[in-house]
Design an enzyme around this catalytic site. Structure first.
Site, PDB file in Angstrom:
ATOM      1  N   ASP A   1      29.171   7.696  10.586  1.00  0.00           N
ATOM      2  CA  ASP A   1      29.679   6.745   9.596  1.00  0.00           C
ATOM      3  C   ASP A   1      28.679   6.528   8.455  1.00  0.00           C
ATOM      4  O   ASP A   1      29.061   6.064   7.375  1.00  0.00           O
ATOM      5  CB  ASP A   1      29.968   5.384  10.256  1.00  0.00           C
ATOM      6  CG  ASP A   1      31.296   5.370  11.018  1.00  0.00           C
ATOM      7  OD1 ASP A   1      32.163   6.213  10.730  1.00  0.00           O
ATOM      8  OD2 ASP A   1      31.465   4.507  11.908  1.00  0.00           O
TER       9      ASP A   1
ATOM     10  N   SER B   1       0.824  -1.212   0.000  1.00  0.00           N
ATOM     11  CA  SER B   1       0.000   0.000   0.000  1.00  0.00           C
ATOM     12  C   SER B   1       0.858   1.263   0.000  1.00  0.00           C
ATOM     13  O   SER B   1       0.351   2.352  -0.271  1.00  0.00           O
ATOM     14  CB  SER B   1      -0.950  -0.008   1.190  1.00  0.00           C
ATOM     15  OG  SER B   1      -0.250  -0.288   2.381  1.00  0.00           O
TER      16      SER B   1
ATOM     17  N   TYR C   1      37.982   3.255   4.543  1.00  0.00           N
ATOM     18  CA  TYR C   1      37.456   2.101   5.273  1.00  0.00           C
ATOM     19  C   TYR C   1      37.288   0.896   4.345  1.00  0.00           C
ATOM     20  O   TYR C   1      36.946   1.046   3.185  1.00  0.00           O
ATOM     21  CB  TYR C   1      36.109   2.460   5.897  1.00  0.00           C
ATOM     22  CG  TYR C   1      35.532   1.387   6.777  1.00  0.00           C
ATOM     23  CD1 TYR C   1      35.884   1.295   8.111  1.00  0.00           C
ATOM     24  CD2 TYR C   1      34.632   0.455   6.262  1.00  0.00           C
ATOM     25  CE1 TYR C   1      35.337   0.311   8.936  1.00  0.00           C
ATOM     26  CE2 TYR C   1      34.097  -0.541   7.068  1.00  0.00           C
ATOM     27  CZ  TYR C   1      34.447  -0.602   8.404  1.00  0.00           C
ATOM     28  OH  TYR C   1      33.909  -1.582   9.209  1.00  0.00           O
TER      29      TYR C   1
ATOM     30  N   HIS D   1       4.571   8.500  11.973  1.00  0.00           N
ATOM     31  CA  HIS D   1       4.477   7.274  11.199  1.00  0.00           C
ATOM     32  C   HIS D   1       5.719   6.403  11.458  1.00  0.00           C
ATOM     33  O   HIS D   1       5.764   5.719  12.490  1.00  0.00           O
ATOM     34  CB  HIS D   1       4.288   7.634   9.721  1.00  0.00           C
ATOM     35  CG  HIS D   1       4.040   6.472   8.820  1.00  0.00           C
ATOM     36  ND1 HIS D   1       3.668   6.622   7.504  1.00  0.00           N
ATOM     37  CD2 HIS D   1       4.129   5.158   9.025  1.00  0.00           C
ATOM     38  CE1 HIS D   1       3.536   5.424   6.954  1.00  0.00           C
ATOM     39  NE2 HIS D   1       3.805   4.526   7.852  1.00  0.00           N
TER      40      HIS D   1
ATOM     41  N   HIS E   1       8.661  -0.388  10.368  1.00  0.00           N
ATOM     42  CA  HIS E   1       8.175   0.179  11.632  1.00  0.00           C
ATOM     43  C   HIS E   1       9.108  -0.296  12.743  1.00  0.00           C
ATOM     44  O   HIS E   1       8.650  -0.665  13.816  1.00  0.00           O
ATOM     45  CB  HIS E   1       6.730  -0.249  11.903  1.00  0.00           C
ATOM     46  CG  HIS E   1       5.720   0.431  11.032  1.00  0.00           C
ATOM     47  ND1 HIS E   1       4.437   0.728  11.456  1.00  0.00           N
ATOM     48  CD2 HIS E   1       5.796   0.904   9.756  1.00  0.00           C
ATOM     49  CE1 HIS E   1       3.765   1.327  10.472  1.00  0.00           C
ATOM     50  NE2 HIS E   1       4.572   1.433   9.429  1.00  0.00           N
TER      51      HIS E   1
ATOM     52  N   HIS F   1      10.964   0.534   3.820  1.00  0.00           N
ATOM     53  CA  HIS F   1      10.095   1.124   4.839  1.00  0.00           C
ATOM     54  C   HIS F   1       9.921   0.103   5.950  1.00  0.00           C
ATOM     55  O   HIS F   1       9.605  -1.054   5.678  1.00  0.00           O
ATOM     56  CB  HIS F   1       8.746   1.479   4.213  1.00  0.00           C
ATOM     57  CG  HIS F   1       7.717   1.896   5.211  1.00  0.00           C
ATOM     58  ND1 HIS F   1       7.941   2.888   6.135  1.00  0.00           N
ATOM     59  CD2 HIS F   1       6.445   1.459   5.437  1.00  0.00           C
ATOM     60  CE1 HIS F   1       6.858   3.052   6.888  1.00  0.00           C
ATOM     61  NE2 HIS F   1       5.949   2.188   6.486  1.00  0.00           N
TER      62      HIS F   1
END
Lengths: 230, 230, 230, 230
Positions: free
Chosen positions: B120, B75, B227, B169, B97, B95
């Site tokens: 970093d 969605s 690095y 969110h 949570h 994305h």
């Protein structure tokens, strides 16, 4: 619904809260109801989860009279029965002492709707009950716990906010089925963890707007839901 | 890039955020873009991760029209598409949570650059967007979420700070590939955890100096990076 | 000491900090020194731990000139070398970005000796360095980090407090061997976790008495130690 | 009780605190007493748990004289012996440095009875001792630790509150058997975690009513207990 199926569903919901880390020792309990017959199956009291079988689930009638099973039911049975009477749309109930949801319950504070994770499942704050009076505690305590929850939901839709925090005690969650109730218990614990951190970061936070609460809740629930596959 | 390769990369990025503990149930999503054709592959909506295959990834064109795949896309697709349009250097988006990054997003606060772990990976604070207006929420919500992110990055280089917190969110991260976006999501969660603890220990903390931010960021990124192995 | 043994010890110390949950991705590094020859073995830069072998450890002389090994050494090599020069009793060094020790380092605060767990290993607060100046950061940064640690230990016995927090960065620990340094890194993280919680519960807490600090420290260390088997 | 049985019970209690995540390295110890003979079995000092056998448990008489076993007993032996002398109803003792219980001990604060999880096991706050004086620390420290606990329980029933926090140090728990003591140590850690979160959410919280404390405690303990199976 056949009783073996009900007992199997209740066992599975009990095991889900163990798998998801919501249970220490024998804490917590799940139940389910067959709405056609009114029979309720519930976890037995104080039995180790890893030895529990579907046959161990205790079946009783709506008044708590045991119909099947040789074990004593969970001591919280009367709380479950009161919720089944008051909330006719629910088919399963979970009680846990999961860490962060219990800490919120101990604080006596409702969990504000701080974000969309919350809004995806709970259409408003997760309410905390009032504390029980000494008379309620010393009387039919487990039944009175159920009544305190029902009073708290006066004016609220239990299906839109399928969770409650019993002040000084711990959470109860519910759903259309025992497994949905268990799922809601897992989400509640996660939401409670994040709300704790959020409230420390922003002591003045009041939560998301009604528009965002509606948008996320109705994206996953109701006739116009768009989340998931058909 | 061949589509099977793109889908495989997107699946792998989806699984990385599960392996790293950033996912509860079906939360979160990964996508990737083939910049030659503009085609985007994204996780399907609400499908369990443990049964997901590369073939389940939904492929669509830059306007969101589905080109391949029998499942509904995440969605959040329109948010991803807006970011691909606005940030031409990125090849993958995540994305989640995840617990602490989401708590910061819920607080509406940017994550200060409190230390070298942050420096970093992120060349400055991880910014939080403004809250969306009711009209933005009630309109094309997912697209408007993407636009709010893009507005927030006005004057910022999305490749130097490959993460954002959407207020109320949760986080989005990105990178040159889907797996780099997933790596950045894991780092963001770790940085968010430590920033929470740091902010409690030192409520007046403002973060590291520009010199230290530059030193660590450019030790790992850009032409003069030292690095890792050649 | 033979070089293969030194490299094996350094590999084992690197793996110990992974096993104990102190490492995310390729974060952190361990080194060891052979005091007879002055040769130092150290983890290579940015190599995944699960594929690392003893042969991958890079061996260099006290000035950092590589003697054996085809990989680039950890970018923190110069910090390690400075500590080996200044603290002649140490045989191994660990650098991590472990969550709570790093948060304390980011806060710029020393960890007070809040209890006997701390006193069993650290004979006083775990000190935080001063912040590096811009000139120190823009110059020989890794060497200057070592020098800031050494300055901070002016008047302190590095063997009685085998740990430091580099302000805005992260911890270093050391010991007579690489594995002892790793053990101290694990203890430091645990002590840092508990000190965080303690400092929230008691913002005015100042830590244990000198008598208790001495009692526990000398129960485990020095000529009159009674802990453990002979 | 036969000595092999006592040693086996003590080993099992030692392993339970490891399984439940209360132990880092060789921290902690369990003991048990045979009340008929007065003999005490206790974990040896500083031995790795994963190599420990029942035969390694050290058996001593009530004065601490070793009767059986080739290893040195835990350095906390004298604390255990003092508790066995003062609390005749107890049969097992656990000492841990578990994270949150230790943080409370370090804070010098008792853990308030914030909820029913606490009340199910502890019939009132879990008390913190006074700090030991320098003379007590420099003298027979481990014995004086035991005496400080016993003084703190003046007027308290050790079976109704089977746990204590030694200020600046860590918790001790006990029970009718070594395994019950271990169970109480696990519960104490869980209660301590939740009490921390509760106290942050509600700094003014004072805990549950006496009525609720009684209701839950006596639902699980004493002649009128109803929890569990017969």
């Amino acid at each position: 619904m056949k009783l073996p199926l009900l007992r199997a569903q209740v066992l599975e919901a009990n095991l889900e809260i163990v798998r998801r880390g919501l249970v220490l020792y024998t804490f917590g309990n799940a139940s389910g109801i067959d709405r056609e017959t009114g029979l309720v199956a519930i976890k037995p009291s104080g039995v180790p989860y890893d030895k529990m079988t579907a046959e161990d689930m205790v079946v009783c009638d709506p008044d708590g009279k045991i119909i099947e099973g040789s074990l004593k039911p969970s001591s919280d049975l009367e709380t479950h029965l009161e919720l089944y009477r008051a909330f006719p749309a629910i088919g399963g109930i979970i009680h846990t002492h999961s860490e962060f949801a219990t800490a919120w319950a101990q604080s006596g504070l409702s969990i504000p709707a701080f974000g969309t994770t919350h809004a995806d499942y709970f259409h408003g704050p997760v309410p905390a009950t009032a504390e029980l009076s000494d008379a309620e505690i010393q009387g039919e305590y487990e039944l009175n716990t159920g009544k305190a929850i029902v009073r708290r939901f006066s004016g609220l839709d239990p299906m839109a906010t399928p969770a409650v925090l019993v002040a000084g005690h711990a959470p109860f969650t519910w759903g259309k089925t025992p497994m949905e109730a268990a799922h809601n218990a897992v989400i509640l614990e996660y939401v409670a963890r994040m709300a704790f951190t959020t409230s420390v970061l922003r002591p003045d936070g009041t939560g998301v707007s009604q528009a965002l609460l509606d948008r996320h809740y109705f994206r996953k629930h109701g006739a116009s839901a768009t989340y998931g596959q058909k």
